[in-house]
Design an enzyme around this catalytic site. Sequence first.
Site, PDB file in Angstrom:
ATOM      1  N   CYS A 177       7.278   3.490  -0.296  1.00 31.42           N
ATOM      2  CA  CYS A 177       6.016   2.896  -1.136  1.00 31.42           C
ATOM      3  C   CYS A 177       6.411   1.476  -1.111  1.00 31.42           C
ATOM      4  O   CYS A 177       7.578   0.838  -1.813  1.00 31.42           O
ATOM      5  CB  CYS A 177       5.852   3.302  -2.462  1.00 31.42           C
ATOM      6  N   CYS A 188       7.174   0.039  -4.614  1.00 27.68           N
ATOM      7  CA  CYS A 188       8.392   0.556  -4.950  1.00 27.68           C
ATOM      8  C   CYS A 188       9.607  -0.428  -4.424  1.00 27.68           C
ATOM      9  O   CYS A 188      10.575  -0.561  -5.288  1.00 27.68           O
ATOM     10  CB  CYS A 188       8.598   2.030  -4.923  1.00 27.68           C
ATOM     11  N   HIS A 194      -5.577  -6.451  -9.579  1.00 30.86           N
ATOM     12  CA  HIS A 194      -5.449  -7.968  -9.155  1.00 30.86           C
ATOM     13  C   HIS A 194      -5.985  -8.646 -10.270  1.00 30.86           C
ATOM     14  O   HIS A 194      -7.031  -8.405 -11.065  1.00 30.86           O
ATOM     15  CB  HIS A 194      -6.601  -7.812  -7.959  1.00 30.86           C
ATOM     16  N   GLY A 230     -11.455   0.952  -1.420  1.00 35.84           N
ATOM     17  CA  GLY A 230     -10.810  -0.332  -0.655  1.00 35.84           C
ATOM     18  C   GLY A 230      -9.210  -0.509  -0.729  1.00 35.84           C
ATOM     19  O   GLY A 230      -9.001  -1.218  -0.588  1.00 35.84           O
ATOM     20  N   HIS A 252       0.116   2.421  -4.899  1.00 38.37           N
ATOM     21  CA  HIS A 252       0.652   2.265  -5.951  1.00 38.37           C
ATOM     22  C   HIS A 252       0.017   1.437  -6.648  1.00 38.37           C
ATOM     23  O   HIS A 252      -0.412   0.359  -6.606  1.00 38.37           O
ATOM     24  CB  HIS A 252       2.078   1.716  -5.781  1.00 38.37           C
ATOM     25  N   HIS A 278      -2.285  -0.936  -8.846  1.00 39.83           N
ATOM     26  CA  HIS A 278      -1.935  -2.433  -9.140  1.00 39.83           C
ATOM     27  C   HIS A 278      -3.482  -2.933  -9.442  1.00 39.83           C
ATOM     28  O   HIS A 278      -4.439  -2.414  -9.305  1.00 39.83           O
ATOM     29  CB  HIS A 278      -1.641  -3.168  -7.882  1.00 39.83           C
ATOM     30  N   HIS A 282       5.924   4.775 -10.602  1.00 41.80           N
ATOM     31  CA  HIS A 282       4.909   4.978  -9.440  1.00 41.80           C
ATOM     32  C   HIS A 282       3.831   6.001  -9.704  1.00 41.80           C
ATOM     33  O   HIS A 282       4.059   7.088 -10.052  1.00 41.80           O
ATOM     34  CB  HIS A 282       5.791   5.431  -7.934  1.00 41.80           C
ATOM     35  N   ASN A 319      -8.740  -1.213  -7.195  1.00 44.02           N
ATOM     36  CA  ASN A 319      -9.429  -0.447  -5.973  1.00 44.02           C
ATOM     37  C   ASN A 319      -8.601   0.760  -6.235  1.00 44.02           C
ATOM     38  O   ASN A 319      -7.328   0.827  -6.083  1.00 44.02           O
ATOM     39  CB  ASN A 319      -9.009  -1.106  -4.819  1.00 44.02           C
ATOM     40  N   ASP A 329       0.028 -12.124  -4.627  1.00 47.61           N
ATOM     41  CA  ASP A 329      -0.519 -11.522  -3.268  1.00 47.61           C
ATOM     42  C   ASP A 329      -0.081 -12.165  -2.210  1.00 47.61           C
ATOM     43  O   ASP A 329      -0.165 -13.209  -1.918  1.00 47.61           O
ATOM     44  CB  ASP A 329      -2.074 -11.169  -3.690  1.00 47.61           C
TER      45      ASP A 329
HETATM   46  P1  AMP Z   1      -5.673  -2.966  -2.373  1.00 44.15           P
HETATM   47  O1  AMP Z   1      -6.320  -3.120  -1.583  1.00 44.15           O
HETATM   48  O2  AMP Z   1      -6.144  -2.984  -3.796  1.00 44.15           O
HETATM   49  O3  AMP Z   1      -4.566  -1.989  -2.322  1.00 44.15           O
HETATM   50  O4  AMP Z   1      -4.590  -4.260  -2.273  1.00 44.15           O
HETATM   51  C1  AMP Z   1      -3.367  -4.304  -1.777  1.00 44.15           C
HETATM   52  C2  AMP Z   1      -3.128  -5.781  -1.802  1.00 44.15           C
HETATM   53  O5  AMP Z   1      -1.651  -5.800  -1.514  1.00 44.15           O
HETATM   54  C3  AMP Z   1      -3.708  -6.724  -0.843  1.00 44.15           C
HETATM   55  O6  AMP Z   1      -4.319  -7.922  -1.438  1.00 44.15           O
HETATM   56  C4  AMP Z   1      -2.350  -7.158  -0.069  1.00 44.15           C
HETATM   57  O7  AMP Z   1      -2.673  -8.530   0.351  1.00 44.15           O
HETATM   58  C5  AMP Z   1      -1.411  -6.827  -1.101  1.00 44.15           C
HETATM   59  N1  AMP Z   1      -0.007  -6.828  -0.428  1.00 44.15           N
HETATM   60  C6  AMP Z   1       0.534  -6.030   0.536  1.00 44.15           C
HETATM   61  N2  AMP Z   1       1.736  -6.080   0.922  1.00 44.15           N
HETATM   62  C7  AMP Z   1       2.268  -7.120   0.142  1.00 44.15           C
HETATM   63  C8  AMP Z   1       3.409  -7.626  -0.335  1.00 44.15           C
HETATM   64  N3  AMP Z   1       4.780  -7.331   0.419  1.00 44.15           N
HETATM   65  N4  AMP Z   1       3.513  -8.638  -1.313  1.00 44.15           N
HETATM   66  C9  AMP Z   1       2.490  -8.982  -1.940  1.00 44.15           C
HETATM   67  N5  AMP Z   1       1.246  -8.659  -1.843  1.00 44.15           N
HETATM   68  C10 AMP Z   1       0.981  -7.547  -0.827  1.00 44.15           C
HETATM   69 ZN    ZN Z   2       5.294   2.866  -5.376  1.00 42.81          ZN
END
Ligand code: AMP
Ligand code: ZN
Length: 107
Positions: free
Chosen positions: A4, A7, A101, A92, A97, A99, A46, A86, A30
């Site tokens: 992940c 993680c 926004h 989307g 994991h 999160h 997680h 999301n 992000d």
């Molecule tokens: P979601 O569509 O809600 O799953 O959003 C995932 C978010 O994680 C997206 O806005 C990506 O730009 C962001 N993301 C993916 N990999 C990384 C990373 N290594 N560091 C920071 N943000 C990330």
């Molecule tokens: Zn995780």
Amino acid sequence: MSDCIFCQIIEKHIPASVVYEDDEMLCFKDINPAAPVHLLLIPKVHFDSLAHAQAKHEALLGRMMFKVPQIAQANGLNNGFKTQINTGKGGGQEVFHLHIHIMGRPA
Ligand code: AMP
Ligand code: ZN
């Protein structure tokens, strides 16, 4: 090592621009921002999504939501901000994991 990506960020195996960290949550920028300030707040434990949260996560989710405005303010979002969670492919979600926004434009 976990497969992940979030993680791996918690474990410091891949870098992130961390803006807040405590024992149970981590907030970082992000990598592909959709707003001038775009942060992701994640639990250190997680679980895949809001749909996978268990009763034992209830208080943690509350503490995360309570922390959101403090982190937003500390990052210049003094005039308000957007939050988004999301959930699942249909919602989307791309990183499985949970999160939150946090997005906005500094006033
Ligand atoms: P979601 O569509 O809600 O799953 O959003 C995932 C978010 O994680 C997206 O806005 C990506 O730009 C962001 N993301 C993916 N990999 C990384 C990373 N290594 N560091 C920071 N943000 C990330
Ligand atoms: Zn995780």
